[in-house]
Motif scaffolding. Structure first.
Motif, PDB file in Angstrom:
ATOM      1  N   LYS A 151     -42.986  -6.501 -26.716  1.00 37.36           N
ATOM      2  CA  LYS A 151     -44.138  -5.790 -27.315  1.00 37.36           C
ATOM      3  C   LYS A 151     -44.553  -4.630 -26.174  1.00 37.36           C
ATOM      4  N   GLN A 152     -44.276  -4.854 -24.949  1.00 34.07           N
ATOM      5  CA  GLN A 152     -44.350  -4.176 -23.866  1.00 34.07           C
ATOM      6  C   GLN A 152     -43.385  -3.033 -23.521  1.00 34.07           C
ATOM      7  N   LYS A 153     -42.255  -3.408 -23.940  1.00 37.57           N
ATOM      8  CA  LYS A 153     -41.046  -2.600 -23.800  1.00 37.57           C
ATOM      9  C   LYS A 153     -40.985  -1.211 -24.669  1.00 37.57           C
ATOM     10  N   LYS A 154     -40.685  -0.131 -24.105  1.00 36.47           N
ATOM     11  CA  LYS A 154     -40.153   1.082 -24.910  1.00 36.47           C
ATOM     12  C   LYS A 154     -38.842   1.196 -25.083  1.00 36.47           C
ATOM     13  N   GLU A 155     -38.072   0.967 -24.106  1.00 38.17           N
ATOM     14  CA  GLU A 155     -36.512   1.201 -24.302  1.00 38.17           C
ATOM     15  C   GLU A 155     -35.921  -0.158 -23.930  1.00 38.17           C
ATOM     16  N   PHE A 156     -34.714  -0.388 -24.964  1.00 35.22           N
ATOM     17  CA  PHE A 156     -34.072  -1.572 -24.807  1.00 35.22           C
ATOM     18  C   PHE A 156     -32.820  -1.249 -24.262  1.00 35.22           C
ATOM     19  N   ASN A 157     -32.160  -2.286 -23.423  1.00 32.28           N
ATOM     20  CA  ASN A 157     -30.942  -1.899 -22.881  1.00 32.28           C
ATOM     21  C   ASN A 157     -29.769  -1.952 -24.194  1.00 32.28           C
ATOM     22  N   LYS A 158     -29.444  -0.789 -24.429  1.00 32.42           N
ATOM     23  CA  LYS A 158     -28.501  -0.499 -25.700  1.00 32.42           C
ATOM     24  C   LYS A 158     -27.127  -1.323 -25.672  1.00 32.42           C
ATOM     25  N   LYS A 159     -26.701  -1.438 -24.312  1.00 37.46           N
ATOM     26  CA  LYS A 159     -25.349  -2.394 -24.066  1.00 37.46           C
ATOM     27  C   LYS A 159     -25.323  -3.659 -24.601  1.00 37.46           C
ATOM     28  N   ILE A 160     -26.650  -4.324 -24.515  1.00 37.78           N
ATOM     29  CA  ILE A 160     -26.700  -5.740 -24.911  1.00 37.78           C
ATOM     30  C   ILE A 160     -26.828  -5.958 -26.297  1.00 37.78           C
TER      31      ILE A 160
END
Lengths: 139, 457
Positions: B232-241
């Protein structure tokens, strides 16, 4: 000595097994061998079904002590005309209706005999049948 | 470890419990009594099914878990995530987001438990085929069921399939892989996210074996809160995972009802969930009432692991999400986007060698005494006491039924005078004073419940 009684109602297949499962509960508490308990349960169950299917109901008397269990099933039934035949595997006088319900395979009395140490059958046509079975816990 | 000792993860917080009796009345093994106004558990009767947790209105029943910080005792931190964990999250949260967050909150590796479910099935089916005489064979997937059979159906202990659970296989596999990659065995910490208390108990004192395959257990609700908050608090996710592709479509739903049963094709098998249903059915199995039975998949919770006490959200919705995921995976398998053959199968031989759980022993709670003559005396005494009790099962004595009180009295764990009907009778005879009755009640229900409310109002 511990004494218990159960009433069996004619045609009440829905409640077949009530007495045998009560007996099972009791025997489990006495640290009796599981295979032995199974044998007793099977024998009593068959006798219960017999009283329900063939007789006009009856009473089951259970006497229990440290050494053995004695089960007496007294029914107010038609009696067994030919005990020798009734003891044969597969012989049955059950009605089509009873067979439809999955009972009446002709294994009742043979099954009882195979699972108990002592079996005594007293029967009088038109009066009723008394089946007395004993299982010794130590045998 | 003491042979009779069962680790229990279910605990009762006596600061919160107010002795409402709900847990006692719902316990399928009559393992709970009220003493001094608080629910207490008879540990040798408890099978960790969690029914008490489900019904507790005050949150006094809790599940003891390992401290999250304990993961940092290890350099290589692995989390074993059962598929049901992903089923907790609403549809707009992707599996890859969950994976991504888990690797950021402290873990180096994420692995789905059901990766080994396929191998587990192969081994179970082989065992079933090779043990025709022991039929019906009963799954050991649900640890609460294993314990239930040990204590309540000892005659069926030999029917249990003595093969480790998928979580154990997966843990063994990962440990081997990491060691091969150069990790020091002592630096590897494998943590399992559990949907229920029984899995914790099974991990802390494994059935038939002495060493646990995992190093710690984290409760699913705790992990759900941690992960969801991060998402909920994140804006960006590590796309590599991306989500690992460890599990086949049919194994994603392994922990749901029918999950095991649909993977075999025995002539006569049943999948039964919810502990009271299971008990009812096992009574019949024990009496040999059901003929030619091949296999039984038995689960303590309604809707199996989707209904685990530590899951978050409605069990039917969780079930549906898992089914949807399986459907999508099956589609990808058909399109050739993902292979049904997973890397874990390369270790088939090693895992097979380590698949056995050892001897599962009966731990009957029914037997009154090992010595039949003593047992018989006890039984006679119980019947005698019971015949004097009112058969109202009113719970006022702090036991779940008159029969349970009779048993407690026979074992000197309670007194006949704990029965309120008995008290009235004795008072009438003049052999018990009202003050004495009040004292007895205070011992069972605590001081608070016997305050003089009427006069104070």
């Amino acid at each position: 000595m511990m004494h218990t009684e159960f009433t069996v109602v004619e045609g009440d297949f829905a409640n077949a097994g009530k007495a045998s499962s009560e007996i099972k509960k009791t025997l489990k508490q006495l640290n009796i061998d599981n295979q032995k308990i199974k044998k007793i349960v099977v024998a009593v169950y068959e006798a219960e079904v017999n009283a329900i299917a063939h007789a006009y109901g009856g009473t089951i008397y259970v006497d229990l002590d440290e050494e053995k269990i004695c089960v007496l099933i007294k029914d107010k039934g038609p009696g067994i005309p030919d005990i020798a035949r009734a003891m044969e595997k597969g012989f049955s006088t059950a009605s089509a209706k009873v067979r439809e319900m999955g009972f009446g395979a002709g294994m009742g009395l043979p099954n009882i005999k195979n699972n108990v140490d002592e079996l005594d059958i007293q029967t009088e046509v038109g009066v009723g049948t008394e089946i007395k079975m004993i299982v010794n816990f130590n045998s | 470890m003491n042979e009779n000792y069962f680790y229990h993860a279910l605990r009762i917080d006596h600061k919160i419990c107010f002795g409402c009796t709900l847990c006692m009345r719902n316990c399928p093994t009559e393992a709970i009594r009220v003493r001094n106004g608080k629910a207490t558990i008879y540990e040798n009767k408890c099978v960790d099914c969690g029914e008490c947790y489900k019904v507790c209105p005050s949150g006094a029943v809790y599940v003891a878990e390992d401290d999250f910080q304990s993961i940092y005792n290890f350099k290589h931190r692995v989390v074993l995530m059962p598929s049901v964990f992903l089923g907790q999250f609403p549809e707009d949260i992707k599996a890859s987001q969950v994976y991504s967050v888990i690797t950021e909150i402290g873990f180096n590796h994420v692995f789905e438990v059901e990766a080994s479910a396929f191998l587990h099935t192969i081994l179970s089916n082989k065992y079933i085929r090779e043990h025709e005489t022991k039929k019906p064979l009963i799954s050991t997937f649900c640890p609460a069921i294993v314990r239930l059979i040990q204590v309540k159906f000892p005659a069926l202990v030999d029917n249990l399939i003595p093969i480790k659970a998928p979580v154990d296989f997966t843990a063994i596999y990962i440990r081997k892989k990491l060691i091969e990659e150069g990790a020091n065995p002592e630096d590897i910490g494998i943590f399992y996210i559990t949907p229920c208390a029984a899995k914790i108990a099974a991990t802390k004192s494994p059935v038939g074996e002495d060493i646990s395959t995992v190093d710690g257990v984290l409760n699913m609700d705790t992990m759900y809160n941690i992960v969801l908050k991060e998402i909920k608090q994140k804006k960006e996710f590590n796309k590599k995972i991306t989500a690992n592709n460890d599990v086949t479509s049919d194994c994603v739903i392994f922990s749901l009802t029918n999950g095991e049963r649909r993977l075999n094709n025995f002539k006569k098998s049943f999948a039964i969930d919810e502990i009271h249903n299971v008990i009812e059915f096992l009574e019949k199995v024990e009496d040999d009432e059901i003929e030619d039975l091949d296999f039984l998949e038995l689960r303590a919770c309604d809707e199996s692991c989707a209904g685990g006490i530590l899951t978050c959200g409605n069990r039917f919705l969780i079930n549906d999400r898992m089914m949807q995921r399986a459907k999508k995976l099956a589609e990808r398998e058909r399109n050739g986007e993902t292979s049904r053959r997973k890397a874990i199968m390369n270790e088939r031989e090693y895992l097979t060698q380590n698949s056995h759980v050892g001897k599962i022993k009966p731990r009957s709670m029914m037997v009154l005494d090992e010595d039949r003559s003593v047992a018989f005396q006890k039984l006679t005494r119980i019947k005698e006491i019971e015949s004097k009790l009112p058969h109202t099962d009113c719970n006022v004595c702090g036991a779940p039924s008159c029969h349970a009180l009779a048993e407690d009295v026979a074992f000197d764990r309670a007194n006949m005078t704990d029965c309120v009907f008995m008290q009235r009778n004795l008072e009438k005879r003049g052999s018990l004073k009202v003050e004495e009755s009040v004292e007895i009640m205070k011992n069972i229900w605590g001081e608070d419940k016997l305050k003089d409310y009427i006069l104070n109002k």
